[in-house]
Design a protein around this motif. Structure first.
Motif, PDB file in Angstrom:
ATOM      1  N   LEU A   1       0.812  -1.212   0.000  1.00  0.00           N
ATOM      2  CA  LEU A   1       0.000   0.000   0.000  1.00  0.00           C
ATOM      3  C   LEU A   1       0.847   1.264   0.000  1.00  0.00           C
ATOM      4  N   ASP A   2       1.989   1.208   0.674  1.00  0.00           N
ATOM      5  CA  ASP A   2       2.860   2.377   0.765  1.00  0.00           C
ATOM      6  C   ASP A   2       4.271   1.900   1.104  1.00  0.00           C
ATOM      7  N   VAL A   3       5.245   2.744   0.817  1.00  0.00           N
ATOM      8  CA  VAL A   3       6.642   2.416   1.105  1.00  0.00           C
ATOM      9  C   VAL A   3       7.334   3.667   1.616  1.00  0.00           C
ATOM     10  N   GLU A   4       8.191   3.478   2.594  1.00  0.00           N
ATOM     11  CA  GLU A   4       8.949   4.596   3.149  1.00  0.00           C
ATOM     12  C   GLU A   4      10.373   4.128   3.425  1.00  0.00           C
ATOM     13  N   THR A   5      11.335   4.908   2.953  1.00  0.00           N
ATOM     14  CA  THR A   5      12.743   4.592   3.199  1.00  0.00           C
ATOM     15  C   THR A   5      13.381   5.769   3.925  1.00  0.00           C
ATOM     16  N   VAL A   6      13.943   5.482   5.093  1.00  0.00           N
ATOM     17  CA  VAL A   6      14.644   6.484   5.883  1.00  0.00           C
ATOM     18  C   VAL A   6      15.980   5.885   6.290  1.00  0.00           C
ATOM     19  N   TRP A   7      17.063   6.588   5.957  1.00  0.00           N
ATOM     20  CA  TRP A   7      18.416   6.143   6.291  1.00  0.00           C
ATOM     21  C   TRP A   7      18.661   4.700   5.869  1.00  0.00           C
ATOM     22  N   ASN A   8      18.298   4.369   4.641  1.00  0.00           N
ATOM     23  CA  ASN A   8      18.497   3.053   4.037  1.00  0.00           C
ATOM     24  C   ASN A   8      17.712   1.927   4.716  1.00  0.00           C
ATOM     25  N   HIS A   9      16.665   2.261   5.454  1.00  0.00           N
ATOM     26  CA  HIS A   9      15.779   1.261   6.048  1.00  0.00           C
ATOM     27  C   HIS A   9      14.404   1.444   5.424  1.00  0.00           C
ATOM     28  N   THR A  10      13.949   0.420   4.716  1.00  0.00           N
ATOM     29  CA  THR A  10      12.673   0.500   4.009  1.00  0.00           C
ATOM     30  C   THR A  10      11.605  -0.263   4.778  1.00  0.00           C
ATOM     31  N   VAL A  11      10.448   0.389   4.911  1.00  0.00           N
ATOM     32  CA  VAL A  11       9.298  -0.198   5.591  1.00  0.00           C
ATOM     33  C   VAL A  11       8.116  -0.130   4.635  1.00  0.00           C
ATOM     34  N   TYR A  12       7.373  -1.236   4.560  1.00  0.00           N
ATOM     35  CA  TYR A  12       6.184  -1.287   3.712  1.00  0.00           C
ATOM     36  C   TYR A  12       4.936  -1.276   4.573  1.00  0.00           C
ATOM     37  N   GLN A  13       3.926  -0.582   4.082  1.00  0.00           N
ATOM     38  CA  GLN A  13       2.594  -0.715   4.650  1.00  0.00           C
ATOM     39  C   GLN A  13       1.896  -1.732   3.751  1.00  0.00           C
ATOM     40  N   ILE A  14       1.421  -2.815   4.349  1.00  0.00           N
ATOM     41  CA  ILE A  14       0.837  -3.908   3.571  1.00  0.00           C
ATOM     42  C   ILE A  14      -0.590  -4.189   4.013  1.00  0.00           C
ATOM     43  N   TRP A  15      -1.377  -4.713   3.067  1.00  0.00           N
ATOM     44  CA  TRP A  15      -2.720  -5.200   3.369  1.00  0.00           C
ATOM     45  C   TRP A  15      -2.656  -6.718   3.382  1.00  0.00           C
ATOM     46  N   ILE A  16      -3.164  -7.316   4.450  1.00  0.00           N
ATOM     47  CA  ILE A  16      -3.166  -8.769   4.612  1.00  0.00           C
ATOM     48  C   ILE A  16      -4.602  -9.253   4.387  1.00  0.00           C
ATOM     49  N   PRO A  17      -4.886  -9.820   3.210  1.00  0.00           N
ATOM     50  CA  PRO A  17      -6.267 -10.180   2.872  1.00  0.00           C
ATOM     51  C   PRO A  17      -6.946 -11.112   3.872  1.00  0.00           C
ATOM     52  N   ARG A  18      -6.252 -12.149   4.301  1.00  0.00           N
ATOM     53  CA  ARG A  18      -6.873 -13.142   5.197  1.00  0.00           C
ATOM     54  C   ARG A  18      -7.325 -12.506   6.510  1.00  0.00           C
ATOM     55  N   LEU A  19      -6.533 -11.542   7.000  1.00  0.00           N
ATOM     56  CA  LEU A  19      -6.863 -10.884   8.272  1.00  0.00           C
ATOM     57  C   LEU A  19      -7.649  -9.590   8.071  1.00  0.00           C
TER      58      LEU A  19
ATOM     59  N   THR B   1      -6.471  -6.697   7.484  1.00  0.00           N
ATOM     60  CA  THR B   1      -5.802  -5.658   8.270  1.00  0.00           C
ATOM     61  C   THR B   1      -4.650  -5.059   7.481  1.00  0.00           C
ATOM     62  N   VAL B   2      -4.184  -3.933   7.980  1.00  0.00           N
ATOM     63  CA  VAL B   2      -3.030  -3.249   7.411  1.00  0.00           C
ATOM     64  C   VAL B   2      -1.945  -3.219   8.472  1.00  0.00           C
ATOM     65  N   GLU B   3      -0.711  -3.536   8.070  1.00  0.00           N
ATOM     66  CA  GLU B   3       0.432  -3.523   8.992  1.00  0.00           C
ATOM     67  C   GLU B   3       1.629  -2.886   8.308  1.00  0.00           C
ATOM     68  N   GLN B   4       2.605  -2.474   9.112  1.00  0.00           N
ATOM     69  CA  GLN B   4       3.885  -2.036   8.575  1.00  0.00           C
ATOM     70  C   GLN B   4       4.914  -3.114   8.876  1.00  0.00           C
ATOM     71  N   VAL B   5       5.706  -3.466   7.859  1.00  0.00           N
ATOM     72  CA  VAL B   5       6.708  -4.511   8.020  1.00  0.00           C
ATOM     73  C   VAL B   5       8.009  -4.061   7.364  1.00  0.00           C
ATOM     74  N   PRO B   6       9.156  -4.532   7.863  1.00  0.00           N
ATOM     75  CA  PRO B   6      10.427  -4.197   7.216  1.00  0.00           C
ATOM     76  C   PRO B   6      10.545  -4.873   5.852  1.00  0.00           C
ATOM     77  N   ALA B   7      11.233  -4.215   4.947  1.00  0.00           N
ATOM     78  CA  ALA B   7      11.372  -4.712   3.571  1.00  0.00           C
ATOM     79  C   ALA B   7      11.949  -6.119   3.523  1.00  0.00           C
ATOM     80  N   GLU B   8      12.901  -6.417   4.379  1.00  0.00           N
ATOM     81  CA  GLU B   8      13.553  -7.729   4.315  1.00  0.00           C
ATOM     82  C   GLU B   8      12.624  -8.869   4.715  1.00  0.00           C
ATOM     83  N   SER B   9      11.452  -8.554   5.253  1.00  0.00           N
ATOM     84  CA  SER B   9      10.518  -9.620   5.638  1.00  0.00           C
ATOM     85  C   SER B   9       9.615 -10.049   4.482  1.00  0.00           C
TER      86      SER B   9
END
Length: 96
Positions: free
Chosen positions: A30-48, A50-58
């Motif tokens: 849904l959205d992406v934010e990178t600060v100081w080379n750390h990227t975080v995604y806002q994701i939608w989880i269909p089964r739940l 819900t919307v969560e923020q998770v680190p890019a490497e996950s």
């Protein structure tokens, strides 16, 4: 193209699908934010639903996960040849 996408070529585009091993399913970016080379995604989880923020490497590309799953299925077909083929469908929402 935003500045984050220029500095980090592995950023998944907003609206794309990725696989979340922690949730065991494909999630929508849904959205992406990178600060100081750390990227975080806002994701939608269909089964739940819900919307969560998770680190890019996950996350991994959904296509990569699908290819791994297909390879595993081919391996099992060799071990258990009596398995019947299964129809696989990938459904994506449209833009409108």
């Amino acid at each position: 193209m935003n500045r984050a996408a220029q500095t980090n070529p592995t950023i998944l585009p907003i609206g794309s699908w990725a696989f979340s091993p922690a949730h065991g399913e494909s999630v929508r970016i849904l959205d992406v934010e990178t600060v100081w080379n750390h990227t975080v995604y806002q994701i939608w989880i269909p089964r739940l639903a819900t919307v969560e923020q998770v680190p890019a490497e996950s996350l991994s590309l959904a296509q990569r996960e699908e290819r791994a799953w297909a390879a595993e299925l081919r391996k099992r077909e060799q071990i258990l040849p009596e398995l019947q083929p299964v129809i696989l469908l990938r459904v994506e929402a449209g833009n409108g």
